[in-house]
Design a protein around this motif. Structure first.
Motif, PDB file in Angstrom:
ATOM      1  N   MET A   1      12.614 -53.199 -84.894  1.00 36.81           N
ATOM      2  CA  MET A   1      13.103 -53.172 -83.519  1.00 36.81           C
ATOM      3  C   MET A   1      14.118 -52.050 -83.320  1.00 36.81           C
ATOM      4  N   ARG A   2      14.235 -51.642 -82.062  1.00 41.02           N
ATOM      5  CA  ARG A   2      15.286 -50.754 -81.588  1.00 41.02           C
ATOM      6  C   ARG A   2      15.705 -51.227 -80.193  1.00 41.02           C
ATOM      7  N   ARG A   3      16.850 -50.703 -79.698  1.00 38.32           N
ATOM      8  CA  ARG A   3      17.311 -51.042 -78.349  1.00 38.32           C
ATOM      9  C   ARG A   3      17.734 -49.759 -77.643  1.00 38.32           C
ATOM     10  N   THR A   4      17.285 -49.579 -76.412  1.00 39.19           N
ATOM     11  CA  THR A   4      17.654 -48.388 -75.655  1.00 39.19           C
ATOM     12  C   THR A   4      19.119 -48.458 -75.230  1.00 39.19           C
ATOM     13  N   THR A   5      19.798 -47.305 -75.223  1.00 36.51           N
ATOM     14  CA  THR A   5      21.182 -47.225 -74.746  1.00 36.51           C
ATOM     15  C   THR A   5      21.264 -46.580 -73.368  1.00 36.51           C
ATOM     16  N   VAL A   6      20.194 -45.880 -72.980  1.00 36.10           N
ATOM     17  CA  VAL A   6      20.081 -45.253 -71.651  1.00 36.10           C
ATOM     18  C   VAL A   6      18.634 -45.438 -71.214  1.00 36.10           C
ATOM     19  N   PRO A   7      18.303 -45.201 -69.948  1.00 40.09           N
ATOM     20  CA  PRO A   7      16.895 -45.247 -69.553  1.00 40.09           C
ATOM     21  C   PRO A   7      16.076 -44.234 -70.366  1.00 40.09           C
ATOM     22  N   VAL A   8      14.933 -44.676 -70.867  1.00 45.31           N
ATOM     23  CA  VAL A   8      14.086 -43.849 -71.731  1.00 45.31           C
ATOM     24  C   VAL A   8      12.665 -43.887 -71.190  1.00 45.31           C
ATOM     25  N   THR A   9      12.020 -42.729 -71.133  1.00 50.10           N
ATOM     26  CA  THR A   9      10.628 -42.651 -70.717  1.00 50.10           C
ATOM     27  C   THR A   9       9.744 -42.492 -71.937  1.00 50.10           C
TER      28      THR A   9
ATOM     29  N   VAL B   1      12.423 -40.658 -83.889  1.00 45.71           N
ATOM     30  CA  VAL B   1      12.811 -39.293 -84.236  1.00 45.71           C
ATOM     31  C   VAL B   1      13.279 -38.500 -83.015  1.00 45.71           C
ATOM     32  N   THR B   2      12.352 -38.128 -82.130  1.00 47.31           N
ATOM     33  CA  THR B   2      12.693 -37.150 -81.102  1.00 47.31           C
ATOM     34  C   THR B   2      13.639 -37.691 -80.037  1.00 47.31           C
ATOM     35  N   GLN B   3      13.599 -39.009 -79.762  1.00 46.43           N
ATOM     36  CA  GLN B   3      14.528 -39.618 -78.809  1.00 46.43           C
ATOM     37  C   GLN B   3      15.444 -40.639 -79.488  1.00 46.43           C
ATOM     38  N   ALA B   4      15.591 -40.519 -80.794  1.00 48.17           N
ATOM     39  CA  ALA B   4      16.352 -41.521 -81.548  1.00 48.17           C
ATOM     40  C   ALA B   4      17.795 -41.641 -81.061  1.00 48.17           C
ATOM     41  N   ARG B   5      18.363 -40.564 -80.513  1.00 51.22           N
ATOM     42  CA  ARG B   5      19.756 -40.616 -80.045  1.00 51.22           C
ATOM     43  C   ARG B   5      19.927 -41.590 -78.889  1.00 51.22           C
ATOM     44  N   HIS B   6      18.832 -41.976 -78.255  1.00 50.64           N
ATOM     45  CA  HIS B   6      18.898 -42.896 -77.119  1.00 50.64           C
ATOM     46  C   HIS B   6      18.647 -44.352 -77.533  1.00 50.64           C
ATOM     47  N   PHE B   7      18.605 -44.607 -78.836  1.00 49.20           N
ATOM     48  CA  PHE B   7      18.337 -45.956 -79.334  1.00 49.20           C
ATOM     49  C   PHE B   7      19.383 -46.356 -80.367  1.00 49.20           C
ATOM     50  N   VAL B   8      19.621 -47.651 -80.459  1.00 50.19           N
ATOM     51  CA  VAL B   8      20.395 -48.234 -81.554  1.00 50.19           C
ATOM     52  C   VAL B   8      19.546 -49.309 -82.204  1.00 50.19           C
ATOM     53  N   ARG B   9      20.051 -49.829 -83.297  1.00 48.63           N
ATOM     54  CA  ARG B   9      19.356 -50.939 -83.945  1.00 48.63           C
ATOM     55  C   ARG B   9      19.210 -52.096 -82.964  1.00 48.63           C
ATOM     56  N   GLY B  10      18.114 -52.828 -83.070  1.00 55.05           N
ATOM     57  CA  GLY B  10      17.855 -53.924 -82.149  1.00 55.05           C
ATOM     58  C   GLY B  10      18.181 -55.277 -82.731  1.00 55.05           C
ATOM     59  N   ARG B  11      17.631 -56.289 -82.089  1.00 56.74           N
ATOM     60  CA  ARG B  11      17.926 -57.690 -82.403  1.00 56.74           C
ATOM     61  C   ARG B  11      17.655 -58.027 -83.865  1.00 56.74           C
ATOM     62  N   LEU B  12      16.524 -57.562 -84.404  1.00 57.53           N
ATOM     63  CA  LEU B  12      16.169 -57.888 -85.785  1.00 57.53           C
ATOM     64  C   LEU B  12      17.256 -57.433 -86.748  1.00 57.53           C
ATOM     65  N   PHE B  13      17.778 -56.227 -86.543  1.00 56.46           N
ATOM     66  CA  PHE B  13      18.767 -55.695 -87.466  1.00 56.46           C
ATOM     67  C   PHE B  13      20.131 -56.334 -87.246  1.00 56.46           C
TER      68      PHE B  13
END
Length: 480
Positions: free
Chosen positions: A353-361, A93-105
């Motif tokens: 799963m998800r995958r980061t598109t930028v560094p995420v903390t 939710v709050t940082q979802a813009r920094h993620f895309v679907r991951g390997r599973l999807f």
């Protein structure tokens, strides 16, 4: 994915693998001071693939004991497992813009194509979701209710008193028939239902296996790989044939497929057959497995909890008062709703799963761009910090005052955020109508000495679920 764990067949006791229940309300914030053990040991080349294949539910449920963010390897692929609900909420939710679907999807795209909601991210996902969302609003999905009720009655019409019913198969049949009726409206297809029934379990299990194992395993000339590829081809062809029939001039379409063939993009162009096929296949993969498994597990829990079953049947009898279940009257089935909510907690999807598109903390951890992140609704739902006695089936844990105390991210049976399941309302309506329709006329009781095991595919399914069907007469309001 064939590994399983036993579900007790008698009293609803805490699972022996579960840790001690929390005695006080836990903090929703990740704690830097929480004790952490070293991560789970990995094997050369295959990493954690073996324990994930052998005992997936145990593996994901134990990850929280290692910390809030735990390194795991799927073959040579390093991933980070997020185990705390606050951090999962950040991912979804709050940082979802920094993620895309991951390997599973991405693996799901090998089955259903690259254009379905299950695999897309970013602008493409947002545009398609906005286009599809009106078709899943209440005013549209209520039109599918009669088909769901008819599908349920057709499945149960030939039951005999004392008959052993394979409830897992029955629930899947109801889910499949309901899906096809929702897609095709007034012209349900036995052919499409048969193809889905035969091949969706193969596709579901093959999807999870390919997400866990190294890439080269899927290229081996093994019978399982050939079966998987045949299932993809056959299922795609069946959906494409249904789309072609839907587009024929003069065809009066009342189902979801008719709505999709009438869909236009921002430039007024109709959606391609490939795009519609992908959406339908992803809807089938995401919807049938979850709905059928949830319905089957609900009957299982009612069978081993007679007090809960009696309370549910009393509510169904007195609320419906002899009338069939409809979208209007099922809204008053509040206890039935809590039973379904508890089933969704107890038997949730075990890996996403998800995958980061930028560094995420996340908490104390900074994940570089391109990091694969896994989370488990099943593990969150069985964490005693959030759900005391997590293996006990307790619908009253969903009373409003109790449910409000849960931290965000602790209960996510349909996901959360921009990728939350678009068909959640349809699935809940389908489960409620099917459950009420069966419970009005039948008792289903477990067979003694037949323990049921949880099997991890895309969702958690019973390995088998034979129950004895006993007819009953629903009581009216005026009866004692």
């Amino acid at each position: 994915m064939t590994a399983s764990r036993k579900t007790p067949g008698t009293s609803p006791t805490q699972h022996p693998d579960a840790s001690a229940s929390a005695s006080a309300a836990p903090s929703a914030s990740p704690s830097a001071a929480r004790h952490r053990r070293p991560g789970p040991p990995a094997l050369p080349f295959i990493g954690h693939a073996w324990p994930l294949m052998r005992s997936p539910l145990r593996f994901v449920s134990e990850l929280a004991s290692y910390g809030d963010v735990v390194p795991v390897r799927l073959g040579p692929l390093p991933v980070q497992a997020v185990t705390h609900p606050d951090l999962v909420h950040q991912v979804l939710v709050t940082q979802a813009r920094h993620f895309v679907r991951g390997r599973l999807f991405e693996k799901a795209g090998q089955i259903g194509g690259e254009q379905g909601l299950v695999v897309t991210s970013g602008t493409t996902h947002l545009e398609d979701r906005r286009a599809l969302q009106p078709h899943f609003r209440r005013e549209h999905i209520t039109g599918f209710a009669e088909g769901i009720r008819q599908a349920t009655e057709e499945v149960t019409a030939h039951w005999k008193p004392g008959q052993t019913v394979h409830v897992d198969r029955m629930a899947t049949e109801i889910a499949l028939s309901s899906l096809v009726r929702s897609l095709l409206g007034d012209r349900p297809s036995k052919e499409l239902t048969g193809v889905f029934h035969q091949h969706l379990p193969t596709l579901s299990q093959g999807l999870m296996t390919r997400a866990v194992l190294p890439e080269w395993c899927a290229r081996l000339p093994l019978p399982a790989n050939r079966t998987f590829q045949r299932a993809i081809g056959t299922t795609r062809a069946a959906v494409e044939e249904a789309i072609t029939a839907c587009r024929r001039p003069g065809t009066d379409e009342t189902g979801l497929l008719g709505m999709l063939t009438a869909q236009r993009d921002d430039n007024g162009r109709p959606w391609s057959d490939t795009k519609i096929r992908d959406h339908v296949l992803h809807l089938a993969l995401a919807g049938v497995e979850t709905t059928g498994a949830t319905l089957a597990w609900t009957f299982h829990e009612l069978g081993r909890n007679p007090d809960i079953a009696d309370r549910l049947r009393h509510e169904v009898d007195h609320t419906l008062d002899g009338a069939p279940a409809t979208p209007e009257n099922i809204t008053a089935l509040t206890y039935t709703g809590r039973v379904i909510t508890e089933t969704l907690r107890r038997y949730a999807m075990w890996l996403a799963m998800r995958r980061t598109t930028v560094p995420v903390t996340l908490g104390e951890h900074t994940l570089p761009a391109g990091t694969e992140v896994v989370y488990s609704a099943y593990a969150l739902h069985h964490d005693p910090r959030w759900f005391p006695h997590p293996y006990r089936f307790d619908p009253d844990r969903w009373l409003p005052e109790t449910a409000r105390a849960l931290p965000k991210g602790a209960y996510i049976p349909f996901g959360s955020g921009v990728h939350k399941c678009i068909g959640d309302s349809l699935a809940l309506m389908e489960i409620t109508i099917a459950l009420a329709t069966v419970c009005r006329h039948w008792h289903l009781t477990p067979l003694p000495g037949r323990p049921v095991r949880e099997v991890a595919r895309a969702d958690v399914h019973p390995d088998h679920l034979p129950m004895t069907a006993t007819p009953r007469r629903p009581r009216r309001k005026e009866e004692p």
